[in-house]
Structure formats: C-alpha cells, structure tokens
Design a protein around this motif. Structure first.
Motif, PDB file in Angstrom:
ATOM      1  N   ALA A  98       0.701  -1.173  -0.039  1.00  0.00           N
ATOM      2  CA  ALA A  98      -0.011   0.133   0.075  1.00  0.00           C
ATOM      3  C   ALA A  98       0.943   1.380   0.109  1.00  0.00           C
ATOM      4  O   ALA A  98       0.571   2.196  -0.410  1.00  0.00           O
ATOM      5  CB  ALA A  98      -1.055   0.048   1.227  1.00  0.00           C
ATOM      6  N   GLU A  99       2.116   1.036   0.307  1.00  0.00           N
ATOM      7  CA  GLU A  99       3.065   2.201   0.479  1.00  0.00           C
ATOM      8  C   GLU A  99       3.785   2.578  -1.029  1.00  0.00           C
ATOM      9  O   GLU A  99       4.670   1.720  -1.178  1.00  0.00           O
ATOM     10  CB  GLU A  99       4.028   2.202   1.384  1.00  0.00           C
ATOM     11  CG  GLU A  99       3.335   2.332   3.062  1.00  0.00           C
ATOM     12  CD  GLU A  99       4.468   1.772   4.125  1.00  0.00           C
ATOM     13  OE1 GLU A  99       5.427   2.444   3.866  1.00  0.00           O
ATOM     14  OE2 GLU A  99       3.802   1.280   5.174  1.00  0.00           O
ATOM     15  N   VAL A 100       3.347   3.322  -1.724  1.00  0.00           N
ATOM     16  CA  VAL A 100       4.044   3.438  -3.116  1.00  0.00           C
ATOM     17  C   VAL A 100       4.769   4.855  -3.095  1.00  0.00           C
ATOM     18  O   VAL A 100       4.185   5.795  -2.680  1.00  0.00           O
ATOM     19  CB  VAL A 100       2.853   3.172  -3.963  1.00  0.00           C
ATOM     20  CG1 VAL A 100       3.393   3.416  -5.514  1.00  0.00           C
ATOM     21  CG2 VAL A 100       2.289   1.990  -4.105  1.00  0.00           C
ATOM     22  N   ILE A 101       5.821   4.856  -3.730  1.00  0.00           N
ATOM     23  CA  ILE A 101       6.573   6.039  -4.115  1.00  0.00           C
ATOM     24  C   ILE A 101       6.660   6.179  -5.663  1.00  0.00           C
ATOM     25  O   ILE A 101       6.555   5.182  -6.147  1.00  0.00           O
ATOM     26  CB  ILE A 101       7.828   6.239  -3.265  1.00  0.00           C
ATOM     27  CG1 ILE A 101       8.784   5.213  -3.837  1.00  0.00           C
ATOM     28  CG2 ILE A 101       7.599   6.213  -2.001  1.00  0.00           C
ATOM     29  CD1 ILE A 101      10.205   5.409  -3.451  1.00  0.00           C
ATOM     30  N   ALA A 102       6.693   7.331  -6.057  1.00  0.00           N
ATOM     31  CA  ALA A 102       6.555   7.688  -7.609  1.00  0.00           C
ATOM     32  C   ALA A 102       7.920   8.541  -7.881  1.00  0.00           C
ATOM     33  O   ALA A 102       8.433   9.250  -7.032  1.00  0.00           O
ATOM     34  CB  ALA A 102       5.598   8.516  -8.030  1.00  0.00           C
ATOM     35  N   THR A 103       8.606   8.262  -9.036  1.00  0.00           N
ATOM     36  CA  THR A 103       9.890   8.947  -9.326  1.00  0.00           C
ATOM     37  C   THR A 103       9.753   8.739 -11.030  1.00  0.00           C
ATOM     38  O   THR A 103       8.707   8.347 -11.651  1.00  0.00           O
ATOM     39  CB  THR A 103      10.961   8.305  -8.997  1.00  0.00           C
ATOM     40  OG1 THR A 103      12.289   9.157  -9.206  1.00  0.00           O
ATOM     41  CG2 THR A 103      11.226   6.932  -9.623  1.00  0.00           C
ATOM     42  N   ASP A 104      10.690   9.470 -11.675  1.00  0.00           N
ATOM     43  CA  ASP A 104      10.804   9.272 -13.211  1.00  0.00           C
ATOM     44  C   ASP A 104      11.998   8.327 -13.445  1.00  0.00           C
ATOM     45  O   ASP A 104      12.714   8.008 -12.781  1.00  0.00           O
ATOM     46  CB  ASP A 104      10.867  10.872 -13.830  1.00  0.00           C
ATOM     47  CG  ASP A 104      12.147  11.495 -13.155  1.00  0.00           C
ATOM     48  OD1 ASP A 104      13.222  10.911 -13.038  1.00  0.00           O
ATOM     49  OD2 ASP A 104      11.949  12.602 -12.927  1.00  0.00           O
ATOM     50  N   GLN A 105      11.843   8.079 -14.716  1.00  0.00           N
ATOM     51  CA  GLN A 105      13.055   7.184 -15.220  1.00  0.00           C
ATOM     52  C   GLN A 105      14.649   7.647 -15.049  1.00  0.00           C
ATOM     53  O   GLN A 105      15.212   6.847 -14.739  1.00  0.00           O
ATOM     54  CB  GLN A 105      12.755   7.002 -16.774  1.00  0.00           C
ATOM     55  CG  GLN A 105      11.469   6.010 -17.106  1.00  0.00           C
ATOM     56  CD  GLN A 105      11.126   5.712 -18.457  1.00  0.00           C
ATOM     57  OE1 GLN A 105      11.746   6.634 -19.433  1.00  0.00           O
ATOM     58  NE2 GLN A 105      10.567   5.018 -18.685  1.00  0.00           N
ATOM     59  N   GLY A 106      14.621   8.910 -15.110  1.00  0.00           N
ATOM     60  CA  GLY A 106      15.872   9.652 -15.104  1.00  0.00           C
ATOM     61  C   GLY A 106      16.579   9.349 -13.754  1.00  0.00           C
ATOM     62  O   GLY A 106      17.637   9.094 -13.488  1.00  0.00           O
ATOM     63  N   ALA A 107      15.433   9.833 -12.567  1.00  0.00           N
ATOM     64  CA  ALA A 107      16.092   9.650 -11.407  1.00  0.00           C
ATOM     65  C   ALA A 107      16.145   8.281 -10.763  1.00  0.00           C
ATOM     66  O   ALA A 107      17.240   7.675 -10.115  1.00  0.00           O
ATOM     67  CB  ALA A 107      14.902  10.235 -10.320  1.00  0.00           C
ATOM     68  N   LEU A 108      15.540   7.307 -11.513  1.00  0.00           N
ATOM     69  CA  LEU A 108      15.606   5.715 -10.864  1.00  0.00           C
ATOM     70  C   LEU A 108      16.738   5.244 -11.785  1.00  0.00           C
ATOM     71  O   LEU A 108      17.846   4.730 -10.887  1.00  0.00           O
ATOM     72  CB  LEU A 108      14.379   5.093 -11.269  1.00  0.00           C
ATOM     73  CG  LEU A 108      14.386   3.306 -10.960  1.00  0.00           C
ATOM     74  CD1 LEU A 108      14.775   3.247  -9.682  1.00  0.00           C
ATOM     75  CD2 LEU A 108      13.119   2.708 -11.692  1.00  0.00           C
ATOM     76  N   ARG A 109      17.331   5.801 -12.786  1.00  0.00           N
ATOM     77  CA  ARG A 109      18.490   5.352 -13.550  1.00  0.00           C
ATOM     78  C   ARG A 109      19.524   6.037 -12.873  1.00  0.00           C
ATOM     79  O   ARG A 109      20.589   5.018 -12.588  1.00  0.00           O
ATOM     80  CB  ARG A 109      18.184   5.932 -14.755  1.00  0.00           C
ATOM     81  CG  ARG A 109      19.767   5.620 -15.795  1.00  0.00           C
ATOM     82  CD  ARG A 109      19.620   5.985 -17.198  1.00  0.00           C
ATOM     83  NE  ARG A 109      18.287   5.634 -17.898  1.00  0.00           N
ATOM     84  CZ  ARG A 109      17.498   6.461 -18.312  1.00  0.00           C
ATOM     85  NH1 ARG A 109      17.637   7.711 -18.309  1.00  0.00           N
ATOM     86  NH2 ARG A 109      16.446   6.003 -18.872  1.00  0.00           N
ATOM     87  N   ALA A 110      19.369   6.942 -12.387  1.00  0.00           N
ATOM     88  CA  ALA A 110      20.804   7.727 -11.317  1.00  0.00           C
ATOM     89  C   ALA A 110      20.873   6.926 -10.203  1.00  0.00           C
ATOM     90  O   ALA A 110      22.276   6.697  -9.943  1.00  0.00           O
ATOM     91  CB  ALA A 110      20.560   9.184 -11.475  1.00  0.00           C
TER      92      ALA A 110
END
Length: 60
Positions: free
Chosen positions: A38-50
């Motif tokens: 139930a605990e979900v965080i969101a990010t973008d592809q560039g931040a996850l790649r870094a």
C-alpha cells in the motif's frame, strides 16, 4: 495512483515478501516493497536510472 503491472527482480525469491517491485505509470515509475504494497512512491525514469547507477558504482 494507477499503476501498471508490478514487476520484481529476477534475483527475488519466488513467493517472498522481501523485494522491491516497480511498475510503469502514466507519469513515470512507481516503486513499493512487496511486504508493504500500500506504500507506493513515484519517480521518473531519469531519477531511478541515476539511483541504480550510483548503487552499482558503490557496489564495485
């Protein structure tokens, strides 16, 4: 938040609840721990790649 299909790493044991899951969303990437779905965080592809690149560099 509407998530796509959650995916686990191929390194995660089958049926285990101790891994990070990722899913594509309309706005980027969603992440959660399998033992707290139930605990979900969101990010973008560039931040996850870094983040992944930095973790790999520290593990070398």
């Amino acid at each position: 938040m509407t998530e796509g299909k959650w995916q686990r790493s191929s390194f995660s044991p089958d049926g285990g609840n101790n891994c990070v899951e990722v899913a594509a969303t309309a706005h980027g990437i969603a992440l959660r721990e399998s033992d707290s779905p139930a605990e979900v965080i969101a990010t973008d592809q560039g931040a996850l790649r870094a983040l992944i690149c930095e973790l790999r560099a520290q593990g070398s």
